[in-house]
Design a protein around this motif. Sequence first.
Motif, mmCIF file in Angstrom:
data_model
loop_
_atom_site.group_PDB
_atom_site.id
_atom_site.type_symbol
_atom_site.label_atom_id
_atom_site.label_comp_id
_atom_site.label_asym_id
_atom_site.label_seq_id
_atom_site.Cartn_x
_atom_site.Cartn_y
_atom_site.Cartn_z
ATOM 1 N N ARG A 156 0.917 -1.633 -0.038
ATOM 2 C CA ARG A 156 -0.143 -0.272 0.184
ATOM 3 C C ARG A 156 0.730 1.268 -0.103
ATOM 4 N N VAL A 157 2.175 1.376 0.240
ATOM 5 C CA VAL A 157 2.503 2.744 0.332
ATOM 6 C C VAL A 157 3.364 2.772 -1.011
ATOM 7 N N ASP A 158 3.590 3.836 -0.909
ATOM 8 C CA ASP A 158 4.245 4.510 -3.037
ATOM 9 C C ASP A 158 6.036 4.613 -2.782
ATOM 10 N N ASP A 159 5.899 5.093 -3.887
ATOM 11 C CA ASP A 159 7.742 4.734 -4.574
ATOM 12 C C ASP A 159 8.605 5.149 -3.271
ATOM 13 N N THR A 160 7.694 6.537 -3.562
ATOM 14 C CA THR A 160 9.254 7.122 -2.063
ATOM 15 C C THR A 160 9.222 6.307 -1.334
ATOM 16 N N VAL A 161 8.449 5.517 -0.513
ATOM 17 C CA VAL A 161 8.949 5.139 0.654
ATOM 18 C C VAL A 161 9.192 3.394 0.600
ATOM 19 N N ALA A 162 8.896 2.857 -0.598
ATOM 20 C CA ALA A 162 9.703 1.948 -0.751
ATOM 21 C C ALA A 162 11.103 1.509 -0.896
ATOM 22 N N VAL A 163 11.403 3.639 -2.036
ATOM 23 C CA VAL A 163 13.184 3.506 -2.159
ATOM 24 C C VAL A 163 13.580 3.461 -0.622
ATOM 25 N N ALA A 164 13.126 4.116 -0.044
ATOM 26 C CA ALA A 164 13.657 4.889 1.391
ATOM 27 C C ALA A 164 14.187 3.113 1.749
ATOM 28 N N MET A 165 12.413 2.363 2.316
ATOM 29 C CA MET A 165 12.696 1.271 3.271
ATOM 30 C C MET A 165 14.544 0.564 2.305
ATOM 31 N N SER A 166 14.385 0.566 1.009
ATOM 32 C CA SER A 166 14.870 -0.359 0.872
ATOM 33 C C SER A 166 16.653 -0.119 0.706
ATOM 34 N N ASP A 167 16.787 1.318 0.872
ATOM 35 C CA ASP A 167 18.195 2.349 1.759
ATOM 36 C C ASP A 167 18.130 1.947 2.876
#
Length: 413
Positions: A156-167
Motif C-alpha cells: 500500500r505504500v508509494d514508490d518514495t517510501v519503498a525506495v527509502a525502505m530499501s535504503d
Amino acid sequence: MPDNDKQELSTDDKFRLRAVVLTTFTPGRPVNNLDLLAGREQEISKVLDAVLSPGQHAAIYGERGVGKSSLANLVYDMVFATGKRFFPVRMNCSVAISFHEIWKEVFKQIQFQSGRSGREVSLEEQVSDAPNSEDIRYIFEQVSSPTIVVIDEFDRVDDTVAVAMSDTIKALSDHDVATTLVLVGVADSIGQLIHDHLSIDRALIQIPMPRMSHSELVAIVKKGMTRLAELTIEEGLDRRMANISKGLPHFTHLLAKHSALSAIDDGRRGITRKDYEKALKTATEEKSQTLGQAYVGATHSAKDSIFEEVLLACALATDERGFFGAKDVRTPLSEIMKRPVKIEAYIRHLDKFSQPERGPVLKRGGTKRKFQYSFVEPMMQPYVLMKGLAEEKITEGQLSVLSHPSNVFELPF
C-alpha cells in the motif's frame, strides 16, 4: 459413527464448543497460534533463515488470501521456539502512509532502557519529521536487544517510501545492526513489492507464498479438529473443503467453521455432509455483500446470457497457480451447459470479463492466441464455486473431475 455422536449436546456444551470453534477456525483474521499453522515448512525455514542470519531481512509476497499475514503473525513464536530473545514489533501500513509515520509507529512499540537513569524512554521521540536510512539505523543501534519488525500490507505504500525502505535495509545490513525487517504484501513478484530490490538483493531473503496445497488445506481442518476432540467429522468432508478452497485457506476456515457450528446448533457431536452443505449456503450468503456484489456486476445482463455459466467454468478451469487459457474453459462449460461448446461461443465473454464494465473480474496477460487469464480478486474463484454448488449448477463430482488434474482427489461419496 461412534456412540458419543448420538449424545445430544447440553446448552452449556453448545456455548463452550461454539467458543472453541470460533477461536480455532478463523476466516476473519490471520492464524495467531503456531499449533494451528498447517504446512508452509519451506516458507517457515526461509523466515527463520532471515531472522537468525546476521544482516538478513525478508520479504513475504503473493496473492491476496494465501496466508502471508498468518505466517508473519507467527514469526515471533517461531523464533521464541529457538530460544532467541528479541523486541517484537508489528504494524500495518495504510494508503498514503509516510516513511516518517511508519517509523514513528515502530519505535512507539519499542521501549529503550536508559543506561544512566535506568528508566524506560521512548525512541519514538528521536524520529525526525524527515528521517533517512542512517537516522533509522542510529536509533536501532541504541536498542540493547535484537529486534524483529514485521511491516504488513507494504504493497500500500508509494514508490518514495519503498525506495527509502530499501535504503534502510541496506544500511542495517551493511552495519550488521541486530534488527530484522520482514516486509509483507500483495504482489506477483518482489519487484512489485520493493521497487529497488536489486540494490539489496544480498540482504533480502525473498519468500514467495504460493497457494496452499490440497494436503496443507486438509491439515487445517485436521489440526482444528484436534482442538474439538468431542466432535467427529464425516470421512471426506475435510477433502471437500480443501477442494473448493482452491489453495486459499480463508475458505477452508470458513467452511470448517460453519460446518462445525451447524452440528453444534443442532445439538449433535458429529459433523456430517448435511452440515457441510448448509455451510456452503451460509458462506455464500455471508459473502453476498462483498464478493456477491462483484459477481453480480460481472454477470448481469438484460437479456438471456451465459455469463454466469462461463464464469463458473473459468473457476473450474484454473490451475494450481490460479491461471487458465481460453481452451481450458471449453470442457467445464460443455459439462455445465450439457452440450458441446466451441471456443467461439464464449471467447467474447472472457474479453468482457477483462474489461472495466464487468469489474474487471478477470485479468489477462500474454499475447493474442496465447492469453492467460486469472481472477483479479483470487477469493472470487472459490466464491463462484461455492455459489455454483449451493445453487446446484454443478455437483461435487463435477467439481472434483473438472478441476485441474493436480487438484483432483478421490472422494468417498
